[in-house]
Every structure is written in structure tokens, then in C-alpha cells.
Write a protein that holds these residues in place. Structure first.
Motif, mmCIF file in Angstrom:
data_model
loop_
_atom_site.group_PDB
_atom_site.id
_atom_site.type_symbol
_atom_site.label_atom_id
_atom_site.label_comp_id
_atom_site.label_asym_id
_atom_site.label_seq_id
_atom_site.Cartn_x
_atom_site.Cartn_y
_atom_site.Cartn_z
ATOM 1 N N SER A 63 0.816 -1.217 0.000
ATOM 2 C CA SER A 63 0.000 0.000 0.000
ATOM 3 C C SER A 63 0.847 1.263 0.000
ATOM 4 O O SER A 63 1.964 1.289 0.504
ATOM 5 N N TRP A 64 0.271 2.289 -0.569
ATOM 6 C CA TRP A 64 0.901 3.609 -0.593
ATOM 7 C C TRP A 64 1.134 4.100 0.832
ATOM 8 O O TRP A 64 2.137 4.725 1.139
ATOM 9 N N LEU A 65 0.195 3.768 1.716
ATOM 10 C CA LEU A 65 0.295 4.185 3.117
ATOM 11 C C LEU A 65 1.608 3.704 3.736
ATOM 12 O O LEU A 65 2.255 4.420 4.486
ATOM 13 N N GLU A 66 2.022 2.470 3.381
ATOM 14 C CA GLU A 66 3.191 1.887 4.027
ATOM 15 C C GLU A 66 4.481 2.017 3.228
ATOM 16 O O GLU A 66 5.560 1.933 3.800
ATOM 17 N N ALA A 67 4.401 2.116 1.912
ATOM 18 C CA ALA A 67 5.627 1.992 1.106
ATOM 19 C C ALA A 67 5.610 2.917 -0.100
ATOM 20 O O ALA A 67 6.010 2.534 -1.199
ATOM 21 N N GLY B 75 7.355 5.448 -1.354
ATOM 22 C CA GLY B 75 8.549 5.681 -2.178
ATOM 23 C C GLY B 75 8.905 4.462 -3.000
ATOM 24 O O GLY B 75 9.245 4.569 -4.195
ATOM 25 N N ALA B 76 8.826 3.292 -2.386
ATOM 26 C CA ALA B 76 9.148 2.058 -3.103
ATOM 27 C C ALA B 76 8.148 1.845 -4.235
ATOM 28 O O ALA B 76 8.525 1.457 -5.351
ATOM 29 N N GLU C 185 8.692 1.586 -8.297
ATOM 30 C CA GLU C 185 8.186 0.441 -9.087
ATOM 31 C C GLU C 185 7.301 0.938 -10.228
ATOM 32 O O GLU C 185 7.393 0.448 -11.355
ATOM 33 N N ASN C 186 6.468 1.939 -9.918
ATOM 34 C CA ASN C 186 5.567 2.441 -10.952
ATOM 35 C C ASN C 186 6.328 3.148 -12.068
ATOM 36 O O ASN C 186 5.890 3.167 -13.214
ATOM 37 N N GLN C 187 7.494 3.714 -11.714
ATOM 38 C CA GLN C 187 8.319 4.326 -12.754
ATOM 39 C C GLN C 187 8.787 3.250 -13.746
ATOM 40 O O GLN C 187 8.818 3.476 -14.956
ATOM 41 N N VAL C 188 9.108 2.076 -13.227
ATOM 42 C CA VAL C 188 9.538 0.982 -14.106
ATOM 43 C C VAL C 188 8.349 0.458 -14.919
ATOM 44 O O VAL C 188 8.475 0.185 -16.121
ATOM 45 N N LEU C 189 7.191 0.329 -14.265
ATOM 46 C CA LEU C 189 6.003 -0.124 -15.003
ATOM 47 C C LEU C 189 5.681 0.847 -16.132
ATOM 48 O O LEU C 189 5.293 0.445 -17.237
ATOM 49 N N ARG C 190 5.867 2.145 -15.859
ATOM 50 C CA ARG C 190 5.620 3.162 -16.895
ATOM 51 C C ARG C 190 6.598 2.989 -18.060
ATOM 52 O O ARG C 190 6.239 3.114 -19.221
ATOM 53 N N PRO D 36 8.314 -5.353 -2.623
ATOM 54 C CA PRO D 36 8.372 -4.520 -3.834
ATOM 55 C C PRO D 36 9.468 -5.031 -4.762
ATOM 56 O O PRO D 36 10.550 -4.451 -4.891
ATOM 57 N N ARG D 37 9.159 -6.119 -5.440
ATOM 58 C CA ARG D 37 10.176 -6.840 -6.209
ATOM 59 C C ARG D 37 10.541 -6.137 -7.498
ATOM 60 O O ARG D 37 11.421 -6.616 -8.217
#
Ligand SMILES: *Cc1c(COP(=O)(O)O)cnc(C)c1O
Length: 447
Positions: free
Chosen positions: A91-95, A97-98, A102-107, A332-333
Motif C-alpha cells: 500500500s501507498w500508506l506503508e511503502a 517511495g518504493a 516500481e511504478n516508474q519501471v512499469l511506466r 516490492p520486487r
């Protein structure tokens, strides 16, 4: 343990390894875990001396079986950071930055594939988990579109070359496949059209999705993605693309061109632990429109309400990877890949993938020049299929055993059009022409 890792990562190449003996491993592990503590150094010695040698190194340049793995050192080391930091990537609440990284890589992967700005998803353990999670959304979205109830039977169209994990997925989901015959092992526009037309009158359940493969595992064949996408679009069906192995090819413009149509995917699976040089286990799952995926996968439990925001309006931006696949707790693999992409730059990824393509073509030409060997198909990606004149299945199996026992290479035979043949899969950027020559040479001798 740091020293152990430093040593392994400093070797020019790791030991190739070998399968272990059941009885020997039983002895090695007999008193490993007891009620009393043991010095970590002793336990590590058990691992290093008894267990590790019985693991075949997927990241050895001469690991040429199945689909190899070849994580960059940057990614492997950063994986250790991820493991040691207890990052709870649900969750965004807990992690946050990670997850942002990860979303930068998915993008980046979405951009390579040409998916729209809306695309998003999450990292899962691999292609199997990605296919399962993506096709659940395909099934439920299809039922919803057709106004069917939650348990109404539906079908998903797949080719006779689809990966085994998709067959597993359909069994788990309790839905039948519409099996579409391929032409020369490739799913085509015409074959999908014929099958979908016939399915309207065969008395079976409605078809809600079509699965195409961008790089079959056995032979590296890319389906006619544009043609299949057009058929799916015209009929309002979900279009799922399994690029678990071939997805790395998106870095290379010539391969990307042969994957034209991948940009129409409603869901897309790419395994960075294959051809994007990430450590196991790392699969990327992307949706063209993540909203239906969120509706399907978000888990409903009162103790989880806190991760879904306060209703203040920023919920859409605060991304919860747990909402986009069947999982909840996850590491967050995608982060090791993020770190490695940043360190090396994307050009290095393009060049490393291109090396695998080039060495496959080198092997193909060498096979063609060699009496007694026959190239069964021009490699589209990095898999080469070879027939050795006069060999029976047991000769191929004996050849594989010999090469592994000698520490030369790890190869495994496959079945092609009903016949056992040699299969060599390239991926490691360190694979050389000399190794290829040696492996091909070993196909000519019987000892
Ligand atoms: C490897 C592969 C899969 C399965 O991926 P895992 O990461 O092993 O679960 C699915 N589809 C294709 C095409 C593959 O090559």
C-alpha cells in the motif's frame, strides 16, 4: 553472509552446478534444525558446501535450458537491500517511495509497449501469477459487459501454443478455453476470426477474451498481435498479451516492430526475471485501464480500509499494488530492476537483449553449415531448435546429461512437432561464440 555473496558475485562465472543426490541431501540436513541454537557460520557452511553445489546456476553464461536468468549485479545486490529492509509493498500508506519507483519501471515498460498514459499495474512473482491475475479481470469484465451473473460460464480463446500457465489459469478460474489452431505455430488474424465466428454457433459459452503470446517459450514465436488485437477489438473482447519471455525484446526496435499490436493489450505480462535481467522473482503486470482490475482485485476487509484513503480525493494517485493482482502481502520486487535500470541506463538493456538475438542467429548459421545438424526454424527471438541426424530421444537426453556432468553447459531437449530435438535458449549477455561452438560440437559426438 556478506562475504559469501561478495565471493559469488565476484566470480567471472558461477559454478554451473549439478542436481543433488536425495540421500546425500538427507544426510546433510539431518540435524540442521534442532531445539538449540547453532553458530550461523556452521549453518552457512552447510549451505555453501552441501546445498549450493546442487543448484544449477541459472545465471551461468552456459545455462542454455528453459529460459535462463541473468540478473545484473546491481539488481542482485539491491535485491538484498529490499529483502533486508522489510518493505511492505502492498500500500501507498506503508511503502509510497518504493511503490513510486516500481511504478516508474512499469511506466517504462508501458511506454516500450505503447500503452496509454492510463496504464498501470503491479509487480507479481512471475508470468504465471500475471496471467492468472490478468485473466481474472478479463473474465469478470466480460461477464459484466454481457450482463451475466458472477458464475455464468464464459470462455477464453487461446492458441494451441499458449504457455502452460494459461491452461492452469483457466482450470483455476473454472472456465473453458476456445482452442484456436495456429498456422505454422503462430496465432493469426484469420485463425482467430474463423474460431470466433464458429464459437457464436457452437452452443458453447460466450467468449470474453483472447490470449496472444509475444514470444512462445518453446520456440520464441511472436503471434500476429495486430491481427488478433483487431479481432478482439471488433468484438469487444479483452485482449491479453503474454510477453513473459519475449517482453525484453521491446527494448530492441527491430523486435518491437515485429510486436506491432502489443499496444492494444488490455492486459500485458512481461517477466523482468527473464529477459530484463532482474533477479527472481519478478513479473510485471500492466492493464490498459487499471480501474476494472481494481474493482476485481481489491480485498474487502475492515482492517484494510485504512489503506484505501480517507476519501479526500487523492485516492487514485495513491497506488496500492495489492489492488491489481490476487496477492496482498508482497515485497516490492520491482525495486531491484528500478535500481539497475537507473545505474546502467536503458541503452545497456537494449544492447544486452540484442546480444542474445545476435548469438541465436550466429548459432543458427553455424547449425546450417554443419553436416549432421539441421536448423528446424529460423529463430525469431533467442531460442534455437536443432535436429541431430540419427538421434533418438534417449540420445538427446544423454547429451544433456553429459554436458551438465562435464560442467560445459546446461541444456534440455524439447519436443517439436512430435519429435524430441535439441533446444538452446540464449539470454545471458556473457554468452560467447566459443561456448556456442563447443555446445554445437558436442552434438556431433556420442561421448
Ligand atoms: C515463463 C513464461 C510464463 C510463466 O512465467 P513464470 O515467471 O515462470 O511464472 C508464462 N508465459 C510465458 C510465455 C513464459 O515464457
Amino acid at each position: 553472509m556478506m562475504e559469501h555473496l561478495r565471493h559469488r558475485l565476484s566470480l567471472p562465472e558461477p559454478p554451473l552446478g549439478r542436481p543433488g543426490d536425495v540421500a546425500e541431501l538427507d544426510v546433510a540436513l539431518k540435524d540442521a534444525i534442532g531445539a538449540e541454537p547453532r553458530p550461523a557460520a556452521d549453518v552457512l557452511r552447510t549451505y555453501a558446501e552441501k546445498l549450493e553445489p546442487t543448484v544449477v546456476s541459472c545465471d551461468h553464461p552456459a545455462y542454455l535450458a528453459f529460459i535462463p536468468g541473468a540478473p545484473t549485479k546491481a539488481a542482485a545486490l539491491f535485491d538484498m537491500v529490499v529483502s533486508g529492509s522489510s518493505l511492505h509493498g502492498i500500500s501507498w500508506l506503508e511503502a509510497s517511495g518504493a511503490i513510486a519507483a516500481e511504478n516508474q519501471v512499469l511506466r517504462l515498460i508501458a511506454d516500450l509497449a505503447g500503452l496509454p498514459e492510463s496504464a498501470g499495474g503491479c509487480f507479481v512473482s512471475g508470468g504465471s501469477a500475471g496471467n492468472l491475475s490478468g485473466l481474472v479481470v478479463a473474465r469478470d469484465t466480460g461477464r459484466h459487459r454481457l450482463g451475466l451473473t458472477g458464475h455464468a460460464p464464459v470462455r477464453i480463446a487461446v492458441s494451441d501454443q499458449v504457455h502452460s500457465s494459461v491452461g492452469n489459469t483457466l482450470r483455476i478460474l473454472g472456465i473453458d478455453s476456445l482452442l484456436v489452431p495456429t498456422e505454422d505455430h503462430r496465432l493469426t488474424d484469420a485463425a482467430v476470426r474463423t474460431a470466433l465466428d464458429a464459437a457464436e454457433y457452437d452452443g458453447g459459452a460466450p467468449v470474453v477474451a483472447v490470449v496472444a503470446t509475444a514470444g512462445t517459450t518453446n520456440a520464441g514465436i511472436i503471434d500476429d498481435l495486430a491481427g488478433v488485437a483487431a479481432q478482439a477489438r471488433a468484438r469487444g473482447l479483452w485482449f491479453h498479451v503474454d510477453a513473459a519471455y519475449g517482453g525484453g525484446g521491446l527494448f530492441v526496435p527491430e523486435v518491437r516492430a515485429r510486436m506491432a499490436g502489443i499496444e492494444h493489450a488490455d492486459s500485458l505480462v512481461v517477466d523482468p526475471h527473464k529477459w530484463m535481467f532482474a533477479p527472481f522473482d519478478c513479473g510485471a503486470l500492466l492493464y490498459r485501464d487499471p480501474r476494472p482490475a481494481k474493482a476485481v482485485h481489491t480485498q474487502d476487509a475492515s482492517y484494510l480500509d485504512a489503506i484505501h484513503g480517507d476519501g479526500a480525493g487523492t485516492d487514485d494517485l495513491e497506488w496500492n499494488p495489492s489492488d491489481y493482482a490476487y496477492h496482498l502481502t508482497r515485497r516490492p520486487r520491482g525495486l531491484p530492476l528500478w535500481f539497475s535500470l537507473a545505474v546502467h541506463g536503458t541503452d545497456a538493456y537494449r544492447d544486452a537483449v540484442a546480444h542474445g538475438l545476435r548469438i541465436a542467429r550466429y548459432a543458427a548459421r553455424a547449425v546450417e553449415r554443419t553436416d549432421g545438424l539441421e536448423l528446424l526454424r529460423e529463430p525469431e527471438l533467442s531460442v534455437v531448435l536443432i535436429r541431430r541426424a540419427g538421434w533418438r530421444p534417449r540420445d538427446y537426453h544423454a547429451w544433456c546429461k553429459r554436458l551438465l556432468a562435464a560442467g560445459t553447459a546446461f541444456v534440455t531437449p524439447t519436443v517439436w512437432e512430435g519429435e524430441t530435438v535439441a533446444r538452446i535458449a540464449f539470454l545471458h549477455p556473457g554468452i560467447t561464440e566459443e561456448t556456442v561452438d563447443r555446445v554445437l560440437g558436442s552434438l556431433l559426438s556420442d561421448d
